[in-house]
Design an enzyme around this catalytic site. Sequence first.
Site, PDB file in Angstrom:
ATOM      1  N   TRP A 348       0.827  -1.210   0.000  1.00 57.91           N
ATOM      2  CA  TRP A 348       0.000   0.000   0.000  1.00 57.91           C
ATOM      3  C   TRP A 348       0.859   1.258   0.000  1.00 57.91           C
ATOM      4  O   TRP A 348       0.363   2.360  -0.282  1.00 57.91           O
ATOM      5  CB  TRP A 348      -0.951  -0.013   1.196  1.00 57.91           C
ATOM      6  CG  TRP A 348      -0.253   0.142   2.549  1.00 57.91           C
ATOM      7  CD1 TRP A 348       0.847  -0.513   2.972  1.00 57.91           C
ATOM      8  CD2 TRP A 348      -0.630   1.025   3.614  1.00 57.91           C
ATOM      9  NE1 TRP A 348       1.180  -0.130   4.243  1.00 57.91           N
ATOM     10  CE2 TRP A 348       0.289   0.822   4.671  1.00 57.91           C
ATOM     11  CE3 TRP A 348      -1.657   1.953   3.791  1.00 57.91           C
ATOM     12  CZ2 TRP A 348       0.202   1.512   5.878  1.00 57.91           C
ATOM     13  CZ3 TRP A 348      -1.733   2.634   4.997  1.00 57.91           C
ATOM     14  CH2 TRP A 348      -0.808   2.421   6.020  1.00 57.91           C
ATOM     15  N   ASP A 349       2.148   1.098   0.314  1.00 61.23           N
ATOM     16  CA  ASP A 349       3.089   2.215   0.299  1.00 61.23           C
ATOM     17  C   ASP A 349       2.933   3.061  -0.955  1.00 61.23           C
ATOM     18  O   ASP A 349       3.014   4.285  -0.921  1.00 61.23           O
ATOM     19  CB  ASP A 349       4.542   1.705   0.295  1.00 61.23           C
ATOM     20  CG  ASP A 349       4.847   0.712   1.388  1.00 61.23           C
ATOM     21  OD1 ASP A 349       3.897   0.164   1.968  1.00 61.23           O
ATOM     22  OD2 ASP A 349       6.030   0.480   1.631  1.00 61.23           O
ATOM     23  N   GLU A 475      -0.064  -3.548  12.405  1.00 57.25           N
ATOM     24  CA  GLU A 475       0.078  -5.002  12.207  1.00 57.25           C
ATOM     25  C   GLU A 475       0.307  -5.762  13.511  1.00 57.25           C
ATOM     26  O   GLU A 475       0.530  -6.962  13.486  1.00 57.25           O
ATOM     27  CB  GLU A 475       1.219  -5.276  11.230  1.00 57.25           C
ATOM     28  CG  GLU A 475       0.893  -4.797   9.821  1.00 57.25           C
ATOM     29  CD  GLU A 475       2.031  -5.036   8.837  1.00 57.25           C
ATOM     30  OE1 GLU A 475       3.202  -4.932   9.256  1.00 57.25           O
ATOM     31  OE2 GLU A 475       1.745  -5.319   7.665  1.00 57.25           O
ATOM     32  N   LYS A 584       2.089  -1.087  16.219  1.00 57.29           N
ATOM     33  CA  LYS A 584       3.312  -1.101  15.426  1.00 57.29           C
ATOM     34  C   LYS A 584       3.504   0.258  14.764  1.00 57.29           C
ATOM     35  O   LYS A 584       4.626   0.729  14.600  1.00 57.29           O
ATOM     36  CB  LYS A 584       3.225  -2.197  14.370  1.00 57.29           C
ATOM     37  CG  LYS A 584       4.486  -2.403  13.572  1.00 57.29           C
ATOM     38  CD  LYS A 584       4.376  -3.634  12.691  1.00 57.29           C
ATOM     39  CE  LYS A 584       5.548  -3.755  11.725  1.00 57.29           C
ATOM     40  NZ  LYS A 584       5.305  -4.796  10.720  1.00 57.29           N
ATOM     41  N   GLN A 585       2.403   0.872  14.361  1.00 58.12           N
ATOM     42  CA  GLN A 585       2.506   2.105  13.586  1.00 58.12           C
ATOM     43  C   GLN A 585       1.198   2.883  13.628  1.00 58.12           C
ATOM     44  O   GLN A 585       0.194   2.383  14.122  1.00 58.12           O
ATOM     45  CB  GLN A 585       2.829   1.764  12.136  1.00 58.12           C
ATOM     46  CG  GLN A 585       1.710   1.015  11.430  1.00 58.12           C
ATOM     47  CD  GLN A 585       2.184   0.436  10.110  1.00 58.12           C
ATOM     48  OE1 GLN A 585       2.679  -0.662  10.065  1.00 58.12           O
ATOM     49  NE2 GLN A 585       2.037   1.205   9.052  1.00 58.12           N
TER      50      GLN A 585
END
Lengths: 728, 728
Positions: A348-349, A475, A584-585
Amino acid sequence: MCWLIQNYIYNPEDNKHYEGAFTQGNGYVNIRGSFEEDLDGATQNDIYWRLPANVTLEKARHSKSKWGVYVPGIYGVHPILGEEIVNLPYFLGVNLYFDSERLDMEVSDYRDFTRSLNMKNAVLERSFTWKIKGNDIEVNFKRYCSMENKNLVVQELVLNSLDKDVELRLENFIDAGITTNGYNHFTKVLLENDEALKAFVTTDTNQEVGIYSKVFVDGSDKSAIGFSSSESRIIESFNIHLKKNNRIIIKKYSIITTSIDTDYKNDIRSLLHSKAKAINNNITMDSHEKLWQERWNISDINIVGDKEVQLATRFSIYHLLRAVNDSDKVAIDAKAYAGEAYFGHYFWDTEIYLLPFYIYTQPQHAKNLLMYRYNTLKGAKENAKRYGYEGARYPWEACISGWEQCSNWQYSDLEIHVTADIVYGMWNYYEATGDEEFLLNEMLEIMVETARYWVSRVDVVDCKYRLLGVMGPDEYLPFTNDNSFTNYMVKFSLNKTLEVLEIAKKNNLDKFNELKVTNEEIDLIRKVSSELVFLLDDKSKFIHQCEGFEKFLEVDFEKVWIDKSKPFGNFISQEKNYRSKALKQADVVALLYLFKNDFDEDIKKNCIKYYEKLTTHDSSLSYIFHSLVYSDIKDSKSAYEFLHKSLGIDLYGKGSAEGIHIANCGGIWQGIVMGLCGLGLSSNNKELILNPNLPEHIKKIEFKIYLKRRLYKVTVEKQQVDIKEITK
Amino acid sequence: MCWLIQNYIYNPEDNKHYEGAFTQGNGYVNIRGSFEEDLDGATQNDIYWRLPANVTLEKARHSKSKWGVYVPGIYGVHPILGEEIVNLPYFLGVNLYFDSERLDMEVSDYRDFTRSLNMKNAVLERSFTWKIKGNDIEVNFKRYCSMENKNLVVQELVLNSLDKDVELRLENFIDAGITTNGYNHFTKVLLENDEALKAFVTTDTNQEVGIYSKVFVDGSDKSAIGFSSSESRIIESFNIHLKKNNRIIIKKYSIITTSIDTDYKNDIRSLLHSKAKAINNNITMDSHEKLWQERWNISDINIVGDKEVQLATRFSIYHLLRAVNDSDKVAIDAKAYAGEAYFGHYFWDTEIYLLPFYIYTQPQHAKNLLMYRYNTLKGAKENAKRYGYEGARYPWEACISGWEQCSNWQYSDLEIHVTADIVYGMWNYYEATGDEEFLLNEMLEIMVETARYWVSRVDVVDCKYRLLGVMGPDEYLPFTNDNSFTNYMVKFSLNKTLEVLEIAKKNNLDKFNELKVTNEEIDLIRKVSSELVFLLDDKSKFIHQCEGFEKFLEVDFEKVWIDKSKPFGNFISQEKNYRSKALKQADVVALLYLFKNDFDEDIKKNCIKYYEKLTTHDSSLSYIFHSLVYSDIKDSKSAYEFLHKSLGIDLYGKGSAEGIHIANCGGIWQGIVMGLCGLGLSSNNKELILNPNLPEHIKKIEFKIYLKRRLYKVTVEKQQVDIKEITK
């Protein structure tokens, strides 16, 4: 001037980092910044099994140096990891001998070592003085991937003996003994020599690569004094007579062609030979430099008042410019073709992190990246079918075919937001370019097919549309219900689909008819898009990451995360992490930035305050979205702090060892342009607006932006901003 | 008489099934019932990657025949799958030639084919008439793994020419070109011939295996006429002169020894040679048969009125007797050493499904199986540590070391009930045997260490002890909270630990002191065991499988499961299955049987009624627990129906192709003894009680049971039951 990335000490500990950071590319071939000569103890053909483990925590397996030559689109099939980029034969090889002693950065004695990448013209240079048996020999290597002739790589070696006349032996070589992530993807290797060195390899997907390499010593194409070859390496030797203080220039020109070249006609040999004819000793880099200058002229950002941010921003833009491909059959992999981690897969980056840079400064490349998605729509439809759904479901990890390539089921099965992210990215492209042709054809098709997926993927529970069993961008919580990021992105994607369907229907477009969209289908899309759960609590002005997020376990970060220089994930078992409140983010925080006009300041402040404390930033995708949200809520101190953390990811330490975190590079561009400078579009998408929030010490930021095919120069200063159209 | 398993037609479609079903073993070596001769197109050394996929759905990769020679304890390390049983060189090889034509079941012309396994003496026999170039030659193969001399395998071949004198050539061979699950575990292969054939292989774990194979033709050890060998096969040839109607008997004796033999002293060659000395042409199978008779004498079940159940029950008992090992360093793998699926790993099957048979009929083997767990306690402690917990955490898939060998994280990380199941199994053993020595030493240590694990694994949420992020026996719901099976099993395990700790403390036992159990620790164990959530709804008399089970998705089974001859899992993506109310196997239903005295009839009836409808029985472990609960609630019709389904798993179709579902075999024994006959223990564990529930057509069931070292004969008839102690 902030155009050079430099390194003054060779250190095996961080050599792979510099190899990654110094990666060169021209939209066709990408080459890691490894030394030309062999390095003691750095084998390149290790065989091992890189397994589908947690990608964050997997240890890289190769040595202090990893050569890397990648032509995106040339791929192999790994029995476990699926379609994978192939590390091609290393054709930059040059070994130097004094008697029997080989120049080797690990072994030899030398001083005044410098290597530097000049980002302005994408030339990599290395110089040092080799101290060998009482002689001081100045050595200078230069190289670039020609932006003019994409199949050409140019190298130059200048030698100068400072004390006396000496005799050296030079070996030019091509080495095909290269594994990718521990796997050998070559089914056939053919090495030849006549007037030059040649290598032909066939991959396990039956693609072909041909390489030609020719050396000119001191202006002449004098013959080699000898050849030798092993199973995987071919070598030609030259004697070099160095007169004291009399510089000798050696040039090496290499041509690399493949069976995916547009002019390939089922014969790699004749293609290679026809391209090799262009080689002579008078090639200059004028056109190459000019082409780079043109790119910089549009895409550069000038930052006054912070040299570190200036350098890091250029570094990001450099890699965005050199990694983007000329083809619309490939995209940009997670490591930007500067390493093999993530196997050359696309995430998806692309749409969320990379695309804005291209949309606003290199729109043709943006379109290529989106056309890649269109070109893999067939694979996405097969994915949907395989999972038992209608329409198109884009893979979490994509490669050539568009089929799912991720070998960890929790990501491939659950991280479904990518399918909506792609529509989000396309919509951004459309808004900025006004490309209606694309909107009403390729985009419409993707929108309809992905809407069909969503409508079959949602479940009705308690009379509500819901997305159950989902992993959001965070994630560390794999199996959640109604992840807010995902659900909101899906609602957006379906809403925009409805908008475009309305136009297409009204105008009775061919594509609309071809897609056979019924009224019932449109009604259902409308119903799902409006009724899909979104966990925004209006009263407390707070977005829940997912259903029951507050019930996940509290983590005592101080106690668990005993060494913050390493990822949090190193200190907790995946099993425990998966039931704990440790992100995680950015997840909700990402949403706040991507839809910044949809949420008020209270929501933004409440959410970032709550989630930031729980976020480990174990993913390189995390910092920059925090910076962007802080910019948005006018907390310039925190915005700068998180921007600064982002800058360090590839620039310092060992960050680039396995490749470039290219999503973060795209993020940094957004952090400067959308964050510090607050660039946005007016509500009719026709004008640029600026809502800047510069940190105290940054005096001025200047850059250029394309909007609807017009180019604007933007200047942001403390007290004033300026947007001026540039007449080309 | 119901002692023979027979097959009258060779069919490549089900040949592997018969190979599995006919597997022989003697507690040391296990051999699949493959043909002695080569089979056209059935390569044995295919190389491929068996990946860590969903084990239920993975397709087996090898051909119509797979040789299998397994010595439990000899294992390799597969780069992905971990410690794995090794398929050893096939030493049963015998090829027959008429001129250049080789006897081959795929190619040759033959009639009157029969193969049969006599379960009484564990002899496998095959006979047919080979029609070759106008000749009819009767061929009869027999073989057994000697129960007297565990290293010895005996084969006999009888040939008779019906029409005229013929000349045949016989090849005796050993083939080491064997892969296990597509992987070659041999690092060294040495093939020799002198007075016999010999093969030595070394595994990738540095274990050694030596094989010796000698042929006697018609009573003499006449010399071979020639030898030949390839990289992986060694062959000796004999001429066979067959006079019309004059039977010739060929005997082949093989010795297999390994470096895990108790008498191995660092020299596999001398061990092999010393054991080979025992070989002569006068070996009889009297002792072998007597030893099998002794086992059957205790473990057989006699069933009057249902020949199918009789045969299937014997078939189960046969495999339970032949697969159980003499060593306490190994257990019984999921396929009972009759195939390579599940890689030779040990699961909860051992304690929950297999153990009762051994506890009640072969208690020394039960103890060996439990000692295996004790012998791998070190590995279990390391597992706990790796996951960040105290004490000992047994692996979901165990092999030699006790470290986790499961390469699918969702099972290894989440299916934690195995650790409590082991204590449950041990407690059953203790109750039936009264083995206090074991209770207060090995068992106490395991109980304390596993209690330490549970106490650190539980989470406190809303002031309650809970187990979050757990997979219960139902593997179709991976990520649940407070799975009732798991939580109840843990409560039981901790309660029993407290009981034993009290005795150990009161008596100030050495083991108690060695374990350094504090009073605070005991208090905490008590607190967790009593407060751990258990989702029994007292009002509605219902046990919830896990938190929020009712919120998982409804499945329209009729619509989705379009072909019920295949697993349900074939018709739904794992991703959707994981959020749906479809059970792979008994979960709450298993609990109801394992703790049948703890739950009243209403709970049992409500739960089985609810869960049975949702259960796909995709796991072979499922049917029998349904049968057992139905027996318990006196629904003999349903009990018989589910028992009947269990019987078919290995006996019919292709069930045994990849090995024997040995857990189901143990389950069938329980289904008869604990189910139909309702055997249980009195509350003081001193007496057997019977609460039978025979189906209408079964007239009588007789079997023997050990309780506290005394042997009882049990007879269950419609109108009466009888328990009588047997004086040995």
